[in-house]
Design a protein around this motif. Structure first.
Motif, mmCIF file in Angstrom:
data_model
loop_
_atom_site.group_PDB
_atom_site.id
_atom_site.type_symbol
_atom_site.label_atom_id
_atom_site.label_comp_id
_atom_site.label_asym_id
_atom_site.label_seq_id
_atom_site.Cartn_x
_atom_site.Cartn_y
_atom_site.Cartn_z
ATOM 1 N N VAL A 79 0.841 -1.201 0.000
ATOM 2 C CA VAL A 79 0.000 0.000 0.000
ATOM 3 C C VAL A 79 0.875 1.250 0.000
ATOM 4 C CG1 VAL A 79 -1.637 1.350 1.380
ATOM 5 C CG2 VAL A 79 -1.991 -1.112 1.072
ATOM 6 N N GLU A 80 1.948 1.239 0.770
ATOM 7 C CA GLU A 80 2.850 2.395 0.808
ATOM 8 C C GLU A 80 3.510 2.615 -0.552
ATOM 9 O OE1 GLU A 80 4.135 2.228 5.534
ATOM 10 O OE2 GLU A 80 5.333 1.152 4.035
ATOM 11 N N ASN A 81 3.893 1.531 -1.216
ATOM 12 C CA ASN A 81 4.484 1.659 -2.551
ATOM 13 C C ASN A 81 3.492 2.239 -3.548
ATOM 14 O OD1 ASN A 81 7.039 0.685 -1.897
ATOM 15 N ND2 ASN A 81 6.561 -1.429 -2.441
ATOM 16 N N ILE A 82 2.249 1.776 -3.475
ATOM 17 C CA ILE A 82 1.209 2.299 -4.362
ATOM 18 C C ILE A 82 0.959 3.770 -4.075
ATOM 19 C CG2 ILE A 82 -1.239 2.111 -4.972
ATOM 20 C CD1 ILE A 82 -0.937 -0.945 -4.349
ATOM 21 N N ARG A 83 0.856 4.120 -2.806
ATOM 22 C CA ARG A 83 0.658 5.529 -2.414
ATOM 23 C C ARG A 83 1.766 6.415 -2.978
ATOM 24 N NH1 ARG A 83 2.407 6.160 3.449
ATOM 25 N NH2 ARG A 83 4.373 5.900 2.299
ATOM 26 N N ASP A 84 3.005 6.008 -2.769
ATOM 27 C CA ASP A 84 4.128 6.844 -3.187
ATOM 28 C C ASP A 84 4.164 7.011 -4.704
ATOM 29 O OD1 ASP A 84 4.766 6.942 -0.518
ATOM 30 O OD2 ASP A 84 6.461 5.545 -0.658
ATOM 31 N N ALA A 85 3.864 5.938 -5.429
ATOM 32 C CA ALA A 85 3.879 6.016 -6.892
ATOM 33 C C ALA A 85 2.754 6.903 -7.410
ATOM 34 C CB ALA A 85 3.769 4.614 -7.492
ATOM 35 N N LEU A 86 1.597 6.842 -6.780
ATOM 36 C CA LEU A 86 0.487 7.683 -7.212
ATOM 37 C C LEU A 86 0.757 9.154 -6.931
ATOM 38 C CD1 LEU A 86 -2.601 5.507 -6.178
ATOM 39 C CD2 LEU A 86 -1.695 5.911 -8.479
ATOM 40 N N ILE A 87 1.450 9.421 -5.844
ATOM 41 C CA ILE A 87 1.804 10.812 -5.541
ATOM 42 C C ILE A 87 2.737 11.366 -6.614
ATOM 43 C CG2 ILE A 87 3.113 12.273 -3.940
ATOM 44 C CD1 ILE A 87 1.954 10.564 -1.653
ATOM 45 N N GLY B 20 -2.834 15.111 -5.961
ATOM 46 C CA GLY B 20 -3.634 14.234 -5.107
ATOM 47 C C GLY B 20 -2.905 13.755 -3.872
ATOM 48 N N GLU B 21 -1.756 14.333 -3.570
ATOM 49 C CA GLU B 21 -0.913 13.819 -2.482
ATOM 50 C C GLU B 21 -1.663 13.729 -1.152
ATOM 51 O OE1 GLU B 21 3.322 14.704 -0.165
ATOM 52 O OE2 GLU B 21 2.717 15.963 -1.866
ATOM 53 N N GLN B 22 -2.395 14.748 -0.780
ATOM 54 C CA GLN B 22 -3.075 14.729 0.512
ATOM 55 C C GLN B 22 -4.129 13.634 0.577
ATOM 56 O OE1 GLN B 22 -2.236 16.594 3.319
ATOM 57 N NE2 GLN B 22 -3.552 15.003 4.186
ATOM 58 N N ILE B 23 -4.852 13.465 -0.513
ATOM 59 C CA ILE B 23 -5.878 12.418 -0.564
ATOM 60 C C ILE B 23 -5.238 11.042 -0.436
ATOM 61 C CG2 ILE B 23 -7.569 11.293 -2.061
ATOM 62 C CD1 ILE B 23 -8.219 14.070 -3.191
ATOM 63 N N TYR B 24 -4.192 10.813 -1.232
ATOM 64 C CA TYR B 24 -3.541 9.512 -1.207
ATOM 65 C C TYR B 24 -2.914 9.229 0.163
ATOM 66 C CZ TYR B 24 -3.927 10.017 -6.297
ATOM 67 O OH TYR B 24 -4.391 10.205 -7.572
#
Length: 291
Positions: free
Chosen positions: A134-142, A148-152
């Protein structure tokens, strides 16, 4: 886009309402033996981001991505940087705990080919490693969508809190059975077993495989040595060879869902919590029945 079910759970948890998440594979398709379709090429050609598990599980992806010719596609490997376990070989007799001591040292195991590749890809069945995914997905989406950083970040934090609570629940539930062995149909539960100080045996390496007489005998030996009363099949493998083994040994069959496929056409992040918690419940009952 996501490749298959766990990636869909995790990505939807992080994305929330920020983007549309579409799963590449049909819900009931198994990633081990999936044959890409022409429509998959178009789907990837239209996608902004592709989230995969990695570790060789989605072997069909390389050619598919090339055929899609989407130069802007961001490919996210959710397994990046996560310590893993060597993929097991049916002929090996080392226990999982001894093998894992070399997980970060280049693997000292046999050079023989593994059915899943060098590393066991089933990270998502350990909630602690699911957190890292999940952390990897979050960081890549940011990186892909900085606005969308705050949302992610917020969504990921909320889901990670749920995963930590799930890990605590499973650890407390299975602690009384530390060191005990259970048997699954195919080779998917090593990460789960290692995380909770359990042993695991399997009948076949891949779900589409066929067991040999030696495979059946190995499972029978494990059942008899550990006085097991329950075999754990999978939702997609009802009525398999386990039925004959269970009948011969007069033991029961339960289900451990590997979440590699499902009938649900609208998977939601909370389904992962529910399913893995249910797996733990069934395993605790299986161990309890064998005492």
């Amino acid at each position: 886009m996501t490749t298959f079910l766990p990636m869909t759970y995790f990505t939807k948890a992080v994305v929330g309402d920020r983007a549309i998440v579409t799963q590449l594979l049909p819900a009931n398709a198994d990633p081990h033996d999936y044959q890409a379709k022409p429509r998959d090429i178009q789907n990837l050609a239209d996608a902004d981001v592709l989230v995969q598990n990695g570790l060789g599980l989605e072997a069909f992806l390389s050619d598919l991505i090339g055929s899609a010719a989407n130069e802007d596609l961001v490919v996210v490997d959710s397994s990046e940087g996560i310590p893993t376990l060597p993929a097991t070989e049916l002929e090996e007799t080392e226990d999982e705990h001894a093998v894992d001591e070399h997980a970060d040292e280049g693997h000292s195991h046999s050079e023989a080919e593994h059915s899943h590749g060098e590393d066991d890809p089933h990270l998502w069945l350990d909630p602690k490693k699911a957190i890292q995914q999940v952390e990897n997905i979050r960081d890549a989406l940011i990186v892909a969508d900085p606005e969308g950083e705050q949302i992610y970040t917020t969504n990921a934090a909320d889901y990670i809190a749920d995963l930590r609570a799930l890990d605590t629940k499973i650890r407390q539930q299975l602690a009384p059975y530390a060191g005990k062995a259970f048997v699954t149909y195919h080779d998917f539960a090593e990460h789960f077993a290692y995380s909770y100080d359990l042993e695991v045996e399997h009948l076949i390496a891949l779900p589409e495989g066929s067991p040999t007489p030696a495979d059946v005998q190995r499972v029978i030996d494990t059942v008899e040595a550990s006085d097991l009363q329950v075999l754990l099949t999978e939702p997609s493998q009802q009525g398999n060879t386990f039925g004959a083994i269970a009948a011969d040994l007069d033991i029961y069959i339960s289900v451990f869902d590997s979440m590699e496929s499902a009938s649900d056409q609208n998977p939601q992040p909370e389904d992962y919590i529910f399913t893995l918690s249910g797996n733990s419940d069934k395993l605790a009952r299986a161990f309890g029945e064998s005492e």
